[in-house]
Write an enzyme that holds these catalytic residues in place. Structure first.
Site: not given
Length: 329
Positions: A23-24, A26-28, A31, A45, A143
């Site tokens: 569902i998510g 990012g670069s890190h 999720v 996560k 952020d």
């Protein structure tokens, strides 16, 4: 004490961290949505594949440390616990935010939020940042962006993703060189004044909040290559200074006359937040007082207008009834 989840349960909850549960991204981290054995829905996560290969848990360790040390707050995502796989890659378990991100609401959804909803979002985000800035020692999120603002089932906005957050101690070691001591953030939202570790301050978050505020009111992309002035700050601030607020505001929904003054004022608040002079940027407390004061004006004004309109309608109905009565006689 931090709760430790059974990793096997988390695997089962996400069907082996299936892409269908993602569902998510990012670069890190990645999720996933998961359903625990007791039926509770959670967000899980994991570090991004690249960080997993490097066994780099720096960001997720930092996020765990931050969220576990913060008191519960209605505008900060709730931390539930951790786990780790056989390679000791950490996993973070949080409350599920089923209504997605502010970024998607503004730039993907075809149903634009109303103006009162936008003001409520702005207040909730501002309260989240104020909460961090009033911690002892204070926390700088570093952020703040629309993709890191998520909505729960009641459409309350909560600040998430604390992978880059830092506590600002008075005796901070500026000579330390690592991923958390160096300036960091997301292009477009990152404060241009934040160029060295020594420039870390709450004003960095205020700048990012100002960018988000402009994004909320305009529904414009933060970086838009189709504009001559590609950055939202470069595009919006000259228009705000010339009082051309309707050119900044989301054109998909009409701006009610009774709210023009409030939106004009809040755009000016945003302009102060993104000032190139850090000393001119307001604190989050000042921002909240400012926004709330003008929302209160609207709450008073709308009932007054409603009462006047209701009176006009009743008077006209009375006149029509009287006219019909005279006609009947």
């Amino acid at each position: 004490m931090i709760k430790e989840f059974d990793y096997k349960e988390l695997e089962e909850a996400t069907q082996g961290f299936s892409p269908t549960h993602l569902i998510g991204k990012g670069s890190h981290g990645l999720v996933y949505k998961g359903a625990l054995q007791d039926g509770k829905l959670v967000a899980i996560k994991k570090p991004s594949p690249g960080l997993q290969i490097l066994r780099d848990n720096t960001k997720i360790d930092n996020e765990i440390s931050m969220l576990s040390s913060l008191p519960q707050n209605p505008n900060i995502i709730s931390f539930l616990g951790t786990s780790h796989d056989s390679a000791m890659n950490k996993v973070l378990v949080m409350e599920l935010m089923p209504n997605g991100s502010l970024h998607d609401l503004l730039h993907v959804s075809t149903m634009p939020p109303t103006w009162p909803q936008r003001l409520e979002m702005a207040m909730q985000i501002a309260r989240a940042v104020q909460f961090l800035h009033e911690e002892k020692p204070l926390v700088v999120h570093r952020d703040i962006k629309s993709a890191n603002i998520l909505f729960d089932s009641e459409w309350n906005a909560k600040l998430a993703d604390f992978g880059l957050a830092v506590r600002k101690n008075e005796n901070i070691d500026h000579s330390r060189v690592d991923s958390l001591s160096q300036p960091a953030g997301t292009i477009g939202y990152l404060d241009p004044c934040y160029t060295t570790p020594s420039k870390l301050s709450t004003k960095n978050d205020v700048f990012s909040f100002g960018v988000v505020l402009l994004e909320v009111l305009s529904t414009s992309k933060v970086i838009d290559l189709s504009r001559t002035r590609t950055h939202i700050v470069e595009w919006a601030i000259p228009l705000i200074k010339k009082d051309r607020i309707k050119e900044v505001c989301d054109s998909r929904i009409e701006l009610p006359m009774c709210m023009e003054g409030t939106i004009r004022h809040i755009l000016r608040v945003a302009a102060r937040c993104v000032s190139s002079r850090e000393d001119l940027r307001p604190s989050m407390q000042q921002i909240i007082i400012d926004i709330d004061k003008h929302r209160a004006i609207d709450r008073v004004r709308v009932p007054i207008w409603s009462s006047l309109l209701e009176s006009v309608v009743l008077i006209r109905r009375g006149r029509r009834s009287a006219s019909r009565f005279r006609g009947a006689n």
